[in-house]
Write a protein that holds these residues in place. Structure first.
Motif, mmCIF file in Angstrom:
data_model
loop_
_atom_site.group_PDB
_atom_site.id
_atom_site.type_symbol
_atom_site.label_atom_id
_atom_site.label_comp_id
_atom_site.label_asym_id
_atom_site.label_seq_id
_atom_site.Cartn_x
_atom_site.Cartn_y
_atom_site.Cartn_z
ATOM 1 N N ARG A 40 0.814 -1.229 0.000
ATOM 2 C CA ARG A 40 0.000 0.000 0.000
ATOM 3 C C ARG A 40 0.845 1.276 0.000
ATOM 4 N NH1 ARG A 40 -3.384 -3.224 3.632
ATOM 5 N NH2 ARG A 40 -5.372 -3.534 2.593
ATOM 6 N N LYS A 41 2.167 1.095 0.202
ATOM 7 C CA LYS A 41 3.107 2.217 0.317
ATOM 8 C C LYS A 41 2.676 3.166 1.431
ATOM 9 C CE LYS A 41 5.517 2.205 -3.941
ATOM 10 N NZ LYS A 41 6.373 3.014 -4.734
ATOM 11 N N THR A 42 2.470 2.594 2.632
ATOM 12 C CA THR A 42 2.078 3.400 3.786
ATOM 13 C C THR A 42 3.003 3.123 4.976
ATOM 14 O OG1 THR A 42 0.499 1.739 4.564
ATOM 15 C CG2 THR A 42 -0.362 3.500 3.121
ATOM 16 N N CYS A 43 2.999 4.067 5.894
ATOM 17 C CA CYS A 43 3.761 3.988 7.139
ATOM 18 C C CYS A 43 2.871 4.506 8.266
ATOM 19 C CB CYS A 43 4.994 4.889 7.090
ATOM 20 S SG CYS A 43 6.072 4.666 5.662
ATOM 21 N N ALA A 44 3.083 4.003 9.480
ATOM 22 C CA ALA A 44 2.368 4.540 10.640
ATOM 23 C C ALA A 44 2.929 5.918 10.991
ATOM 24 C CB ALA A 44 2.486 3.596 11.832
ATOM 25 N N THR A 45 4.245 6.049 10.914
ATOM 26 C CA THR A 45 4.897 7.358 11.073
ATOM 27 C C THR A 45 6.024 7.442 10.059
ATOM 28 O OG1 THR A 45 6.494 6.602 12.723
ATOM 29 C CG2 THR A 45 4.435 7.542 13.563
ATOM 30 N N ILE A 46 6.354 8.666 9.695
ATOM 31 C CA ILE A 46 7.480 8.924 8.799
ATOM 32 C C ILE A 46 8.350 9.974 9.488
ATOM 33 C CG2 ILE A 46 8.216 9.805 6.561
ATOM 34 C CD1 ILE A 46 5.513 8.791 5.428
ATOM 35 N N THR A 47 9.649 9.666 9.597
ATOM 36 C CA THR A 47 10.572 10.581 10.264
ATOM 37 C C THR A 47 11.669 11.005 9.300
ATOM 38 O OG1 THR A 47 10.177 9.430 12.350
ATOM 39 C CG2 THR A 47 12.104 10.875 12.253
ATOM 40 N N ARG A 48 11.874 12.313 9.261
ATOM 41 C CA ARG A 48 12.968 12.897 8.471
ATOM 42 C C ARG A 48 14.015 13.403 9.465
ATOM 43 N NH1 ARG A 48 13.391 14.858 3.412
ATOM 44 N NH2 ARG A 48 11.147 14.698 3.119
ATOM 45 N N PHE A 49 15.241 12.907 9.322
ATOM 46 C CA PHE A 49 16.340 13.322 10.206
ATOM 47 C C PHE A 49 17.224 14.335 9.485
ATOM 48 C CE2 PHE A 49 15.213 9.142 11.817
ATOM 49 C CZ PHE A 49 15.272 9.310 13.193
ATOM 50 N N ARG A 50 17.717 15.307 10.229
ATOM 51 C CA ARG A 50 18.721 16.243 9.752
ATOM 52 C C ARG A 50 19.891 16.138 10.725
ATOM 53 N NH1 ARG A 50 14.104 17.781 9.663
ATOM 54 N NH2 ARG A 50 14.093 19.090 11.513
ATOM 55 N N MET A 51 21.003 15.659 10.210
ATOM 56 C CA MET A 51 22.158 15.356 11.045
ATOM 57 C C MET A 51 22.987 16.604 11.312
ATOM 58 S SD MET A 51 21.210 12.313 11.169
ATOM 59 C CE MET A 51 22.437 11.883 12.357
ATOM 60 N N ARG A 52 23.535 16.663 12.517
ATOM 61 C CA ARG A 52 24.479 17.720 12.897
ATOM 62 C C ARG A 52 25.863 17.092 13.018
ATOM 63 N NH1 ARG A 52 21.303 20.078 18.029
ATOM 64 N NH2 ARG A 52 19.313 20.484 17.038
ATOM 65 N N ASP A 53 26.878 17.913 12.913
ATOM 66 C CA ASP A 53 28.260 17.422 12.961
ATOM 67 C C ASP A 53 28.638 16.828 14.310
ATOM 68 O OD1 ASP A 53 28.632 18.179 10.340
ATOM 69 O OD2 ASP A 53 29.510 20.123 10.857
ATOM 70 N N ASP A 54 27.963 17.221 15.386
ATOM 71 C CA ASP A 54 28.344 16.756 16.724
ATOM 72 C C ASP A 54 27.681 15.431 17.129
ATOM 73 O OD1 ASP A 54 25.726 17.497 17.197
ATOM 74 O OD2 ASP A 54 26.199 18.947 18.774
ATOM 75 N N GLY A 55 27.008 14.749 16.193
ATOM 76 C CA GLY A 55 26.364 13.474 16.511
ATOM 77 C C GLY A 55 24.919 13.617 16.924
ATOM 78 N N SER A 56 24.459 14.849 17.046
ATOM 79 C CA SER A 56 23.055 15.047 17.376
ATOM 80 C C SER A 56 22.263 15.207 16.070
ATOM 81 C CB SER A 56 22.875 16.272 18.282
ATOM 82 O OG SER A 56 23.256 17.450 17.606
ATOM 83 N N PHE A 57 20.951 15.302 16.207
ATOM 84 C CA PHE A 57 20.106 15.426 15.027
ATOM 85 C C PHE A 57 18.840 16.203 15.380
ATOM 86 C CE2 PHE A 57 18.983 11.473 17.159
ATOM 87 C CZ PHE A 57 17.623 11.618 17.337
ATOM 88 N N ASP A 58 18.229 16.733 14.354
ATOM 89 C CA ASP A 58 16.870 17.277 14.424
ATOM 90 C C ASP A 58 16.002 16.281 13.666
ATOM 91 O OD1 ASP A 58 17.423 19.811 15.710
ATOM 92 O OD2 ASP A 58 18.386 20.400 13.834
ATOM 93 N N ALA A 59 14.766 16.128 14.094
ATOM 94 C CA ALA A 59 13.867 15.197 13.412
ATOM 95 C C ALA A 59 12.488 15.827 13.275
ATOM 96 C CB ALA A 59 13.765 13.893 14.192
ATOM 97 N N THR A 60 11.877 15.598 12.137
ATOM 98 C CA THR A 60 10.489 15.978 11.904
ATOM 99 C C THR A 60 9.713 14.683 11.751
ATOM 100 O OG1 THR A 60 11.119 18.043 10.833
ATOM 101 C CG2 THR A 60 8.887 17.225 10.395
ATOM 102 N N ILE A 61 8.707 14.503 12.615
ATOM 103 C CA ILE A 61 7.939 13.264 12.655
ATOM 104 C C ILE A 61 6.510 13.549 12.223
ATOM 105 C CG2 ILE A 61 7.136 11.382 14.139
ATOM 106 C CD1 ILE A 61 9.621 12.096 15.929
ATOM 107 N N SER A 62 6.003 12.750 11.299
ATOM 108 C CA SER A 62 4.621 12.850 10.828
ATOM 109 C C SER A 62 3.905 11.559 11.184
ATOM 110 C CB SER A 62 4.575 13.027 9.305
ATOM 111 O OG SER A 62 5.318 14.154 8.916
ATOM 112 N N GLY A 63 2.688 11.686 11.697
ATOM 113 C CA GLY A 63 1.915 10.502 12.042
ATOM 114 C C GLY A 63 0.444 10.831 12.199
ATOM 115 N N ILE A 64 -0.368 9.808 12.278
ATOM 116 C CA ILE A 64 -1.802 9.985 12.499
ATOM 117 C C ILE A 64 -1.986 10.382 13.966
ATOM 118 C CG2 ILE A 64 -4.063 8.860 12.493
ATOM 119 C CD1 ILE A 64 -2.875 9.328 9.686
#
Length: 174
Positions: A40-64
């Motif tokens: 069906r090409k579906t997900c319960a949630t979809i997360t987009r990560f944006r990596m930082r140089d120090d090993g941390s990240f920002d994430a945008t999470i989409s879900g119902i």
């Protein structure tokens, strides 16, 4: 002298094996799909990560946001990679400050307020706890194991996949 150097090298401990980067697919631009349904090409949630140089990240999470409806939440959070685990601190403010969509349109401010408050209250008992996931391959699938302050959460174990944005996946629900 050369023999002494070789002898010392032979006796020195081997370097510790490098842990695999759990967000290597994100560094390649892939999105994390929880509970994928390839047919069906579906997900319960979809997360987009944006990596930082120090090993941390920002994430945008989409879900119902509201099961059984087409109400979607999109929210931002941040965290860091700790060994083979990807960790965030649970922050209800991330949820209450999320963006809500009802039937594909931005929610009204009163809808957003009500949904944000309700969801933030649901996760309030988890506020300040460290939530981590560690992925492992299991018979060709990727299984995500979740811990909360170091305690395994069996009920949160789920299948995940790394997908390309162009693959056409959408959120399941409604």
């Amino acid at each position: 002298m050369l023999l002494t150097a070789l002898a010392l090298f032979a006796l020195s401990p081997a370097p510790a094996p490098q842990e695999a980067d759990p967000l290597a697919p994100a560094r390649e631009g892939k999105l994390r799909c929880a509970d994928p349904d390839p047919a069906r090409k579906t997900c319960a949630t979809i997360t987009r990560f944006r990596m930082r140089d120090d090993g941390s990240f920002d994430a945008t999470i989409s879900g119902i946001a509201d099961p059984g409806t087409t109400t979607v939440i999109v929210y931002d959070t941040w965290g860091r990679v700790e060994g083979s685990a990807v960790c965030i601190t649970v922050r209800p403010a991330d949820i209450s400050g999320g963006r809500f969509f009802v039937d594909g349109k931005p929610a009204t401010s009163s809808q957003s307020s009500e949904l944000g408050e309700r969801l933030a209250n649901l996760i309030a008992p988890l506020a300040g706890k460290k939530r981590c996931f560690i992925d492992q391959e299991d018979d060709g699938a990727i299984i995500s194991n979740v811990t909360l302050d170091g305690v395994v959460q069996i009920e949160q174990r789920r299948r995940v996949a790394w997908i390309n944005a162009a693959d056409g996946y959408a959120l399941a629900g409604g």
